[in-house]
Scaffold this motif. Structure first.
Motif, short mmCIF file in Angstrom:
data_model
loop_
_atom_site.label_atom_id
_atom_site.label_comp_id
_atom_site.label_asym_id
_atom_site.label_seq_id
_atom_site.Cartn_x
_atom_site.Cartn_y
_atom_site.Cartn_z
N MET A 14 0.87 -1.18 0.00
CA MET A 14 0.00 0.00 0.00
C MET A 14 0.90 1.22 0.00
SD MET A 14 -1.33 0.03 3.98
CE MET A 14 -1.95 -1.64 3.92
N GLU A 17 -0.84 8.91 -0.36
CA GLU A 17 -0.56 10.14 -1.08
C GLU A 17 -0.88 11.40 -0.28
OE1 GLU A 17 -4.59 10.86 -3.74
OE2 GLU A 17 -2.81 9.99 -4.70
N THR A 25 -4.35 8.69 3.68
CA THR A 25 -5.23 8.34 2.56
C THR A 25 -4.39 7.74 1.44
OG1 THR A 25 -6.72 10.16 3.11
CG2 THR A 25 -6.94 9.19 0.91
N ASP A 26 -4.81 6.55 0.97
CA ASP A 26 -4.03 5.89 -0.08
C ASP A 26 -4.44 6.38 -1.46
OD1 ASP A 26 -6.33 4.52 -0.87
OD2 ASP A 26 -5.70 2.59 -0.04
N GLN A 27 -3.82 5.82 -2.48
CA GLN A 27 -4.05 6.30 -3.85
C GLN A 27 -5.45 6.02 -4.35
OE1 GLN A 27 -0.67 4.29 -5.66
NE2 GLN A 27 0.49 6.20 -5.71
N ASP A 28 -6.16 5.10 -3.68
CA ASP A 28 -7.55 4.81 -4.06
C ASP A 28 -8.55 5.63 -3.27
OD1 ASP A 28 -6.69 2.85 -5.88
OD2 ASP A 28 -6.62 1.33 -4.29
N GLY A 29 -8.06 6.47 -2.37
CA GLY A 29 -8.94 7.30 -1.56
C GLY A 29 -9.37 6.66 -0.26
N THR A 30 -8.84 5.48 0.06
CA THR A 30 -9.19 4.81 1.31
C THR A 30 -8.41 5.44 2.46
OG1 THR A 30 -9.54 2.73 0.12
CG2 THR A 30 -9.27 2.60 2.52
N ARG A 31 -9.13 5.72 3.56
CA ARG A 31 -8.52 6.35 4.73
C ARG A 31 -8.17 5.31 5.78
NH1 ARG A 31 -11.63 9.97 7.65
NH2 ARG A 31 -9.97 11.50 7.97
N HIS A 350 -8.36 -1.17 8.20
CA HIS A 350 -7.95 0.20 7.94
C HIS A 350 -7.43 0.91 9.19
CE1 HIS A 350 -10.92 0.03 4.31
NE2 HIS A 350 -9.79 -0.60 4.06
#
Length: 392
Positions: A14, A17, A25-31, A350
């Protein structure tokens, strides 16, 4: 084919960004709720507004000049640390390992200049971690760190932690210093009892050995005091700090009394980047926030809330967790199942934790974490544990 980035890390699949406070928050928008804080580094959270402004303002003025010249922000940060600690003087570095290197050199140079060049040996303890340079892995001595990197540097005596008889026997007239972490971090979040820290101070005083504290992970407010040794009422001769002092900007320091630092004259040590204007501007702003009694009292309050909630979590999942230990917002949860499995289950829930020695997961959240975020963190750890129970 070897990756372009040397494959010395076993990385989770993972990447992030952006970050804000206790969240990544990752590149897919998941917090993800971050309980690792970059391994006890972002103690004031991600993208702290005051620190962002300091970086932006200083970056527009001046980044680097080298230590060939006076650096006003370095003097400013040094003055704040001197006022808040035992130290009379300090050397700024880019990392904790470099701060420890300075501490080791300082201790040996002290005795050389005192006319006792035979006092070069330094006592360390099992389970310790002081960095990954050749000197600091030689100091820690564990096979995990040293295998394949021989010959190691001589002059380090690694003793079993808590073996007072071995310590007294080893403290002869060849010992320059003793290095100890008030709370072992990598070793599994193992606090050294106040009585032991006081006893070690007394032994050093009686033999003349310098006391070096490694507060790289446990310092800068994390335990509810500015530095962890303050709980015991003792002071060291030399102390290495890093991590939280830069809140993610590379910065460390070796702090010392005037006496301990007496051998470190012009030309004895140096660093091209260490203490540059940008790093010290950030460190000075961190000190303005962390070295505040109300802030530190709130860290202690939050740590009590988190610790109490984690005790309940352990009781609810006895096949997953064994116990909770630590100091302040530096907490280890010892696991029954492999700790890496708990960390991985946390990813699915998460929530981010950090594995450590003695099969613990380390919880090193931002000291700015809210009460509601603490509640949410424990709920996510509960979901991770429940998922692991379903696989048993």
């Amino acid at each position: 084919m070897i990756p372009a980035v040397l494959p010395t890390y076993s990385r989770a699949k993972m990447s992030f960004e952006s970050g804000e406070g206790s969240w990544l928050t990752d590149q897919d928008g998941t917090r993800y709720l971050d309980l690792g804080a970059g391994i006890a580094v972002t103690g004031l959270g991600h993208a702290h507004p005051a620190l962002v402004k300091v970086v932006q303002d200083q970056a527009a003025k001046l980044w680097h000049t080298s230590n060939l010249y006076q650096i006003p922000h370095q003097d400013e940060l040094a003055a704040k640390l001197r006022e808040a600690t035992f130290a009379d003087t300090m050397f700024f570095t880019n990392s904790g390992a470099e701060a420890m290197e300075c501490a080791i050199k300082m201790a040996r140079k002290y005795w050389y200049d005192k006319g006792q060049p035979e006092r070069v040996n330094i006592i360390t303890f099992t389970g310790s971690f002081h960095g990954r340079t050749l000197a600091t892995i030689s100091a820690a001595g564990s096979e995990k760190l040293t295998k394949g990197f021989g010959p190691l540097l001589p002059g380090f005596i690694n003793l079993p932690a808590g073996d007072h008889d071995a310590l007294q026997e080893a403290l002869d007239d060849t010992i320059a210093a003793v290095i100890v972490e008030p709370v072992q971090g990598e070793g599994g979040i193992i606090p050294l009892p106040d009585a032991c820290l006081k006893g070690l101070r007394d032994l050093c005083d009686s033999t003349g050995a310098l006391m070096i504290l490694d507060e790289i992970q446990c310092g800068v407010g994390r335990t509810g005091k500015l530095f962890a040794h303050e709980w015991s009422g003792i002071t060291p001769d030399i102390m290495a700090i890093a991590k939280g002092i830069g809140n993610g900007f590379p910065l460390g320091a070796c702090l010392a009394t005037e006496e301990a630092a007496s051998g470190m004259t012009a030309g004895t040590h140096g660093s091209t980047y260490g203490g540059n204007p940008l790093a010290c501007a950030v460190g000075s702003a961190v000190m303005d926030i962390v070295a505040d009694d109300e802030f530190l009292a709130d860290v202690s309050r939050k740590s009590g809330l988190l610790r109490q909630s984690l005790e309940g979590l352990v009781a609810s999942h006895p096949t997953i967790f064994e116990l909770v230990r630590g100091a302040g917002l530096m907490i280890g949860v010892k696991c029954v199942v492999p700790n890496v499995d708990v960390v991985a289950a946390g990813y699915d829930a998460h929530v981010l934790t950090v594995p450590g020695g003695d099969n613990v997961i380390r919880l090193l959240p931002a000291m700015t974490i809210s009460d509601e975020e603490i509640k949410e963190a424990v709920a996510r750890l509960d979901r991770a544990a429940t998922a692991l129970e379903g696989k048993q």
